[in-house]
Design an enzyme around this catalytic site. Structure first.
Site, PDB file in Angstrom:
ATOM      1  N   HIS A 160       0.851  -1.370   0.061  1.00  0.00           N
ATOM      2  CA  HIS A 160      -0.188  -0.059   0.027  1.00  0.00           C
ATOM      3  C   HIS A 160       0.796   1.201   0.203  1.00  0.00           C
ATOM      4  O   HIS A 160       0.377   2.275  -0.249  1.00  0.00           O
ATOM      5  CB  HIS A 160      -1.013   0.131   1.276  1.00  0.00           C
ATOM      6  CG  HIS A 160      -1.899  -1.018   1.121  1.00  0.00           C
ATOM      7  ND1 HIS A 160      -2.974  -1.283   0.147  1.00  0.00           N
ATOM      8  CD2 HIS A 160      -2.198  -1.976   2.149  1.00  0.00           C
ATOM      9  CE1 HIS A 160      -3.788  -2.234   0.518  1.00  0.00           C
ATOM     10  NE2 HIS A 160      -3.441  -2.715   1.517  1.00  0.00           N
ATOM     11  N   ASP A 196      -2.109 -10.522  -2.756  1.00  0.00           N
ATOM     12  CA  ASP A 196      -2.825 -10.161  -1.325  1.00  0.00           C
ATOM     13  C   ASP A 196      -4.345  -9.791  -1.555  1.00  0.00           C
ATOM     14  O   ASP A 196      -4.753  -9.296  -2.746  1.00  0.00           O
ATOM     15  CB  ASP A 196      -2.153  -8.859  -0.971  1.00  0.00           C
ATOM     16  CG  ASP A 196      -2.618  -8.417   0.659  1.00  0.00           C
ATOM     17  OD1 ASP A 196      -1.920  -8.748   1.555  1.00  0.00           O
ATOM     18  OD2 ASP A 196      -3.618  -7.929   0.582  1.00  0.00           O
ATOM     19  N   HIS A 198      -5.844  -7.317  -0.701  1.00  0.00           N
ATOM     20  CA  HIS A 198      -6.416  -5.727  -1.092  1.00  0.00           C
ATOM     21  C   HIS A 198      -5.447  -5.415  -2.115  1.00  0.00           C
ATOM     22  O   HIS A 198      -4.267  -5.886  -2.686  1.00  0.00           O
ATOM     23  CB  HIS A 198      -5.698  -5.071   0.407  1.00  0.00           C
ATOM     24  CG  HIS A 198      -6.358  -5.448   1.647  1.00  0.00           C
ATOM     25  ND1 HIS A 198      -6.005  -6.489   2.397  1.00  0.00           N
ATOM     26  CD2 HIS A 198      -7.741  -5.048   2.017  1.00  0.00           C
ATOM     27  CE1 HIS A 198      -6.860  -6.791   3.362  1.00  0.00           C
ATOM     28  NE2 HIS A 198      -7.890  -5.947   3.209  1.00  0.00           N
ATOM     29  N   ASP A 285      -4.337 -13.134   2.918  1.00  0.00           N
ATOM     30  CA  ASP A 285      -5.384 -12.805   3.793  1.00  0.00           C
ATOM     31  C   ASP A 285      -6.766 -12.749   2.651  1.00  0.00           C
ATOM     32  O   ASP A 285      -7.823 -12.431   3.028  1.00  0.00           O
ATOM     33  CB  ASP A 285      -5.349 -11.168   3.966  1.00  0.00           C
ATOM     34  CG  ASP A 285      -4.741 -10.289   3.133  1.00  0.00           C
ATOM     35  OD1 ASP A 285      -4.366 -11.011   1.935  1.00  0.00           O
ATOM     36  OD2 ASP A 285      -4.494  -8.995   3.460  1.00  0.00           O
TER      37      ASP A 285
HETATM   38  C1  OKS Z   1      -7.220   0.914   8.814  1.00  0.00           C
HETATM   39  C2  OKS Z   1      -6.685  -0.087   7.709  1.00  0.00           C
HETATM   40  C3  OKS Z   1      -7.759  -1.035   7.032  1.00  0.00           C
HETATM   41  C4  OKS Z   1      -7.232  -2.371   6.355  1.00  0.00           C
HETATM   42  C5  OKS Z   1      -5.859  -2.261   5.826  1.00  0.00           C
HETATM   43  C6  OKS Z   1      -5.486  -3.607   4.946  1.00  0.00           C
HETATM   44  C7  OKS Z   1      -4.143  -4.027   5.364  1.00  0.00           C
HETATM   45  C8  OKS Z   1      -3.718  -5.106   4.141  1.00  0.00           C
HETATM   46  N1  OKS Z   1      -7.415   0.351  10.155  1.00  0.00           N
HETATM   47  N2  OKS Z   1      -3.328  -5.033   3.147  1.00  0.00           N
HETATM   48  O1  OKS Z   1      -2.814  -5.728   2.138  1.00  0.00           O
HETATM   49  O2  OKS Z   1      -3.964  -6.220   4.673  1.00  0.00           O
HETATM   50 ZN    ZN Z   2      -4.096  -7.520   2.570  1.00  0.00          ZN
END
Ligand code: OKS
Ligand code: ZN
Length: 344
Positions: A160, A196, A198, A285
């Site tokens: 991210h 991933d 996300h 995830d």
């Molecule tokens: C705010 C963050 C929300 C989800 C973040 C996701 C992180 C992740 N509390 N990214 O691949 O796994």
């Molecule tokens: Zn993720």
């Protein structure tokens, strides 16, 4: 398969995150990497070695110098305000607000250099994120020296993080840093496959205008899933990068029957691109029991995932990203690597 790992990730342990309107213990916790390491040992995947120091230069090939300086100094600026708990951002420059003036105060800087509040900065965060990037870079070194695929057991994750902002538990984009280093060492084309749950918004944005890095991401549809503001199917790249960005937004409830074909399509595009090497942003995830995600992959599906990636026959650097079902994260991550090795 060789694993690169450093205990330094323990230095980053955020206290709490704001989720569903309440403060809860951070899902992104040290036991995640510990469980993956334990499974690597248990299965006899291969040797485990420590990373070596690569300095700031390879980070600055991907990240903005002001952003890196901010990451280095954030904790001491926060402490100078008399605060000893985790630093968190709380205000962001959205539509119409000024981004041409960089604030001088730590609260302003935290907002300027982030896109959400999922990024606590603690006393040990800088060392942990430097180390995580060193794990990815050392994984690349090992892969190039041996010609064999390698597992960079990174924590904190990175996908991210963009050139000049953090978010979603990510600070330095380990996969992007490794991919850029590979190009700097002579590769002509590198593909990054992000599995991933996300969308890898940071990685996409870093390489969006470039034809020497192909980016492919399978993830929860941003219309209904974090990070919401990037990851749609019509994002194809821009300028020299047009045609080298491929997003596969998938519905809540996606299981292997829909995931498998999307992955096969992505692998077809990687094969057609014929990269010198592949970087996999390995988040698990997508697991059915993940506490913050909505896909339905099962333990054995990760073997199939590894086989599909292994069938490409490319030197591959696996870079650990997300996965929060701590009991299963090791099994699922190592299943991908074992599936990969069973065909490679
Ligand atoms: C705010 C963050 C929300 C989800 C973040 C996701 C992180 C992740 N509390 N990214 O691949 O796994
Ligand atoms: Zn993720």
């Amino acid at each position: 398969m060789l694993t690169i790992y450093s205990d330094d990730h323990h230095l980053h342990h955020g206290n709490a995150e704001l989720i569903d309107g309440t403060l809860k213990p951070c899902f992104e916790m040290p036991s995640r990497a510990d469980m993956v390491l334990q499974r690597v040992r248990q299965t006899g995947l291969g040797d485990i070695i420590a990373p070596s120091e690569h300095g700031l230069e390879p980070l600055l090939r991907v990240h903005d110098a002001g952003y890196v300086r901010f990451l280095e100094q954030a904790w001491s600026l926060w402490q100078a305000e008399g605060r000893n708990h985790d630093a968190l951002p709380l205000v962001w420059p959205v539509r119409g607000l000024r981004t041409d003036r960089i604030p001088q105060d730590i609260d302003g800087l935290m907002g300027y250099y982030s896109f959400d509040a999922g990024v606590p900065i603690t006393a040990g965060t800088w060392q942990a994120i430097r180390s995580s990037a060193n794990v990815a870079l050392s994984g690349l070194d090992a892969m190039l020296a041996s010609g064999r695929s390698t597992f960079a057991l990174c924590r904190p994750p990175g996908h991210h993080a963009a050139a000049d902002y953090m978010g979603g538990y990510c600070y330095l984009n380990n996969a992007a840093i490794a991919a850029q280093a590979m190009l700097d060492k002579g590769a002509k084309r590198v593909a990054i496959l992000d599995v991933d749950y996300h969308h890898g918004n940071g990685t996409q944005s870093i390489f969006y205008g470039r034809g020497d890095v192909q980016f492919l991401s399978l993830h929860g549809d941003p219309l209904v899933e974090y990070p919401y503001f990037l990851g749609y199917a019509d994002e194809a790249g821009t300028g020299a990068g047009l045609g080298f960005n491929h997003n596969y937004p998938l519905a809540h409830g996606t299981d292997w029957s829909h995931y498998g074909p999307a992955l096969a399509d992505a692998c077809g595009k990687i094969a057609a691109y014929a990269p010198d090497a592949l970087v996999v942003s390995l988040g698990v995830d997508t697991f059915e029991q993940d506490p913050i995600s909505r896909f339905k992959l099962k333990n054995a599906d990760y073997l199939r995932m590894g086989e599909a990636i292994g069938a490409l026959g490319l030197p591959t650097l696996f870079v650990m990203e997300g996965g929060y079902a701590v009991e299963d994260i090791g099994v699922n991550a190592v299943n991908v690597l074992s599936g990969f090795e069973s065909v490679a």
